[in-house]
Write an enzyme that holds these catalytic residues in place. Structure first.
Site, PDB file in Angstrom:
ATOM      1  N   SER A  39      10.478  84.103  43.941  1.00 13.03           N
ATOM      2  CA  SER A  39      10.760  85.054  45.018  1.00 13.03           C
ATOM      3  C   SER A  39      10.195  86.410  44.618  1.00 13.03           C
ATOM      4  O   SER A  39      10.921  87.296  44.158  1.00 13.03           O
ATOM      5  CB  SER A  39      12.265  85.148  45.267  1.00 13.03           C
ATOM      6  OG  SER A  39      12.773  83.912  45.712  1.00 13.03           O
TER       7      SER A  39
ATOM      8  N   ARG B  63      16.328  86.339  46.814  1.00 11.98           N
ATOM      9  CA  ARG B  63      17.240  86.861  45.783  1.00 11.98           C
ATOM     10  C   ARG B  63      17.040  86.181  44.444  1.00 11.98           C
ATOM     11  O   ARG B  63      17.190  86.818  43.395  1.00 11.98           O
ATOM     12  CB  ARG B  63      18.692  86.678  46.233  1.00 11.98           C
ATOM     13  CG  ARG B  63      19.694  87.124  45.180  1.00 11.98           C
ATOM     14  CD  ARG B  63      21.124  87.087  45.672  1.00 11.98           C
ATOM     15  NE  ARG B  63      22.057  87.385  44.582  1.00 11.98           N
ATOM     16  CZ  ARG B  63      23.372  87.498  44.724  1.00 11.98           C
ATOM     17  NH1 ARG B  63      23.918  87.350  45.921  1.00 11.98           N
ATOM     18  NH2 ARG B  63      24.141  87.753  43.673  1.00 11.98           N
TER      19      ARG B  63
ATOM     20  N   PHE C 131       9.235  82.832  49.421  1.00 10.27           N
ATOM     21  CA  PHE C 131       9.344  81.425  49.030  1.00 10.27           C
ATOM     22  C   PHE C 131       8.079  80.959  48.306  1.00 10.27           C
ATOM     23  O   PHE C 131       7.536  79.898  48.588  1.00 10.27           O
ATOM     24  CB  PHE C 131       9.624  80.556  50.264  1.00 10.27           C
ATOM     25  CG  PHE C 131      10.900  80.918  50.963  1.00 10.27           C
ATOM     26  CD1 PHE C 131      12.130  80.560  50.419  1.00 10.27           C
ATOM     27  CD2 PHE C 131      10.894  81.648  52.138  1.00 10.27           C
ATOM     28  CE1 PHE C 131      13.317  80.912  51.039  1.00 10.27           C
ATOM     29  CE2 PHE C 131      12.075  82.005  52.769  1.00 10.27           C
ATOM     30  CZ  PHE C 131      13.285  81.637  52.219  1.00 10.27           C
TER      31      PHE C 131
ATOM     32  N   GLU D  16       7.871  81.232  54.506  1.00  8.31           N
ATOM     33  CA  GLU D  16       8.705  80.471  55.435  1.00  8.31           C
ATOM     34  C   GLU D  16       9.601  79.461  54.724  1.00  8.31           C
ATOM     35  O   GLU D  16       9.136  78.632  53.952  1.00  8.31           O
ATOM     36  CB  GLU D  16       7.828  79.731  56.447  1.00  8.31           C
ATOM     37  CG  GLU D  16       8.604  78.962  57.498  1.00  8.31           C
ATOM     38  CD  GLU D  16       7.752  78.410  58.627  1.00  8.31           C
ATOM     39  OE1 GLU D  16       8.310  77.775  59.528  1.00  8.31           O
ATOM     40  OE2 GLU D  16       6.518  78.617  58.602  1.00  8.31           O
TER      41      GLU D  16
ATOM     42  N   LYS E 155       6.914  81.450  63.975  1.00  9.81           N
ATOM     43  CA  LYS E 155       5.893  81.267  65.007  1.00  9.81           C
ATOM     44  C   LYS E 155       5.625  82.624  65.618  1.00  9.81           C
ATOM     45  O   LYS E 155       6.529  83.268  66.157  1.00  9.81           O
ATOM     46  CB  LYS E 155       6.358  80.286  66.093  1.00  9.81           C
ATOM     47  CG  LYS E 155       6.112  78.838  65.741  1.00  9.81           C
ATOM     48  CD  LYS E 155       4.638  78.570  65.625  1.00  9.81           C
ATOM     49  CE  LYS E 155       4.343  77.240  64.970  1.00  9.81           C
ATOM     50  NZ  LYS E 155       2.945  77.151  64.567  1.00  9.81           N
TER      51      LYS E 155
END
Length: 487
Positions: free
Chosen positions: A48, A57, A269, A286, A302
């Site tokens: 992250s 986090r 991510f 995402e 999107k």
């Protein structure tokens, strides 16, 4: 040469229940530990690098797994030995073999389990997809390593811990002995000097001959083909990607490349998996699906707008995206698809949309993001959840199966890890996976990555082509290439 030597601030191990031993590490930046451990076997970094209020986090590092599960097509291999049966059920069986025998206190959401990926192409084994292209490489469709030790970072508190389960031992005495021995082993590794890496290091400019499976004209024709399928009533939306590939020089080093990627395009991510001859470097913004204490969350993206260094233009681009009829429609279609997917494994009336088309901003782009939640039924497992939702609707389209058939017809290439999912499943039944977008596969002296977008009836072909280049820009920059050279 300046070096880092992480210190063990609390040398005394402490135990959480009967299933987990923890040891505090005086280390706030996971990149320091990653530099030390990156050459160890099956190095996995769930990264992250971008921290938001509720996302990004935690980061996790693991190496030296005690077992591996790989799947090629519908054949699963446990530590290279073939096993009969449905591959995802085999995955669930082995996770159950090492399930925590009690509910443990969690300092971190992930304290041990498997890390890896499910490639997009595994979708052909879950559903009948007519006309699916043959895969050209030998990479596994599913690849998970089982780790007994995880180095976990909490970016909010600044704390980091080594978490050790003692698996694959299951007898209490042997399990405790192994857990403590492994903590000592990892502490020794982390005490080794590591060369300092500047966060401002510049990418080496590589003279790579990038090739795409689409020309601009061909991609625009593909958009028109999708729009025609929509007019005929086959689908409402499909995600069409172009694939870039280039041969790499013999001295190319994947880990320094990933450091550049995470510096240039930090992501909530992100992931780096060095699994044998294949390396996956992902800067994904995402989340595909999170399961924590039976609560499910999925966060489809999107809608995309390019960011500008000019603050007024940047704000204007964000506002235009927020009010874009086309992008909102695209997002809402996928929200409906995910509500349907989650309903197959969620308790009655628990599926709800808690955020619809909110704006999130990243290094190079703004996105529209929605949040769909649910509660897992008691009889279902984390793998059942994965099965019900895979592959993610945001990178297929709606209806999903027909969209996947049209994607296969138009792209004419297997996608590999791209648009699959990277993440973890822990020994307590929780999971967290990304959608593997902004993701580069490095193998056999070759780099491959794909960029695409959701196509609806309102799509403008040239604008869709430009959007793919916008999404590719930070990856090209990480290789030292300008996206303008590809236009």
């Amino acid at each position: 040469m300046e070096v880092f030597r992480p210190t063990i601030s609390n040398p005394d191990k402490f135990q959480i229940g009967k299933a987990m031993w923890l040891q505090k590490i005086d280390l706030k930046d996971p990149l320091v530990a990653a530099n030390i451990l990156s050459s160890r076997p099956y190095f996995a970094f769930l990264d992250s690098a971008m921290h938001q209020d509720k996302l990004g986090r935690y980061s996790y590092i693991a190496v030296d797994p005690f077992a591996r599960l790989t799947v090629c097509g519908d054949q699963a291999y446990w530590n290279s030995v073939p096993e009969k049966g449905d591959p995802l059920e085999i995955l669930q069986r082995h996770l159950a073999q090492f399930a925590f025998d009690e509910k443990i206190e969690r300092r971190f959401p992930f304290q041990g389990g498997c890390i890896g990926y499910v490639g997009y192409d595994y979708g052909r084994c879950l559903e009948v997809i007519n006309g699916y292209p043959e895969t050209e490489d030998k990479a596994a469709d599913i690849n998970f390593c089982f780790y007994d030790v995880v180095l976990a970072f909490d970016h909010m508190t600044g704390e980091s811990y080594l978490c050790s389960s003692g698996y694959p031992e299951t007898q209490p005495d042997k399990k405790e002995s192994r857990a403590k021995a492994r903590l000592a082993q990892f502490s020794d590794w982390l005490s080794m000097p590591s060369k300092q890496v500047s966060l401002d290091e510049k990418p080496n400019r590589l003279s790579l001959n990038w090739q795409s499976n689409f020309t601009k004209e061909h991609y625009c024709q593909a958009i028109e083909t999708v729009r025609e399928y929509i007019r005929k009533g086959d689908i409402y939306q499909a995600n069409i990607a172009q694939s870039f590939s280039a041969e790499l020089p013999d001295d190319f080093q994947p880990w320094p490349f990933y450091r550049q990627l995470r510096r240039i395009n930090p992501a909530t991510f992100g992931a780096y998996l060095a699994f044998g001859d294949q390396v996956i470097a992902s800067a994904s913004p995402e989340r595909f699906v999170l399961l924590q204490d039976n609560q499910i969350e999925t966060r489809p993206i999107k809608g995309t707008a390019r960011r500008s260094p000019d603050l007024e233009k940047d704000r204007a681009a964000a506002e235009e995206l927020l009010h874009s009829e086309k992008d909102r429609a695209e997002n809402i279609m996928i929200v409906d698809l995910l509500r349907n997917d989650l309903s197959h494994v969620s308790t009655a009336d628990s599926v709800e949309v808690t955020d619809l088309c909110r704006l999130e901003s990243y290094a190079g782009v703004h996105h529209l993001v929605s949040v769909v939640t649910g509660k897992l039924r008691p009889e279902n497992s984390s793998v059942d959840l994965l099965k019900a939702c895979f592959p993610g609707g945001s990178i297929t389209g709606a209806p999903k199966i027909r969209a996947m058939e049209i994607i296969a017809e138009i792209e004419q290439l297997a996608r590999g890890v791209y648009c699959g999912s990277i993440g973890y499943i822990d020994f307590g039944g929780n999971l967290d996976f990304n959608i593997a977008i902004r993701t580069v596969t490095l193998s056999e002296n070759k780099a491959v990555f794909q960029v695409g977008g959701g196509i609806t009836l309102l799509s403008d072909p040239e604008a869709e082509y430009v959007e793919t280049l916008t999404k590719a820009a930070k990856i090209f920059e990480s290789f030292g290439t300008s996206v303008s050279e590809m236009a």
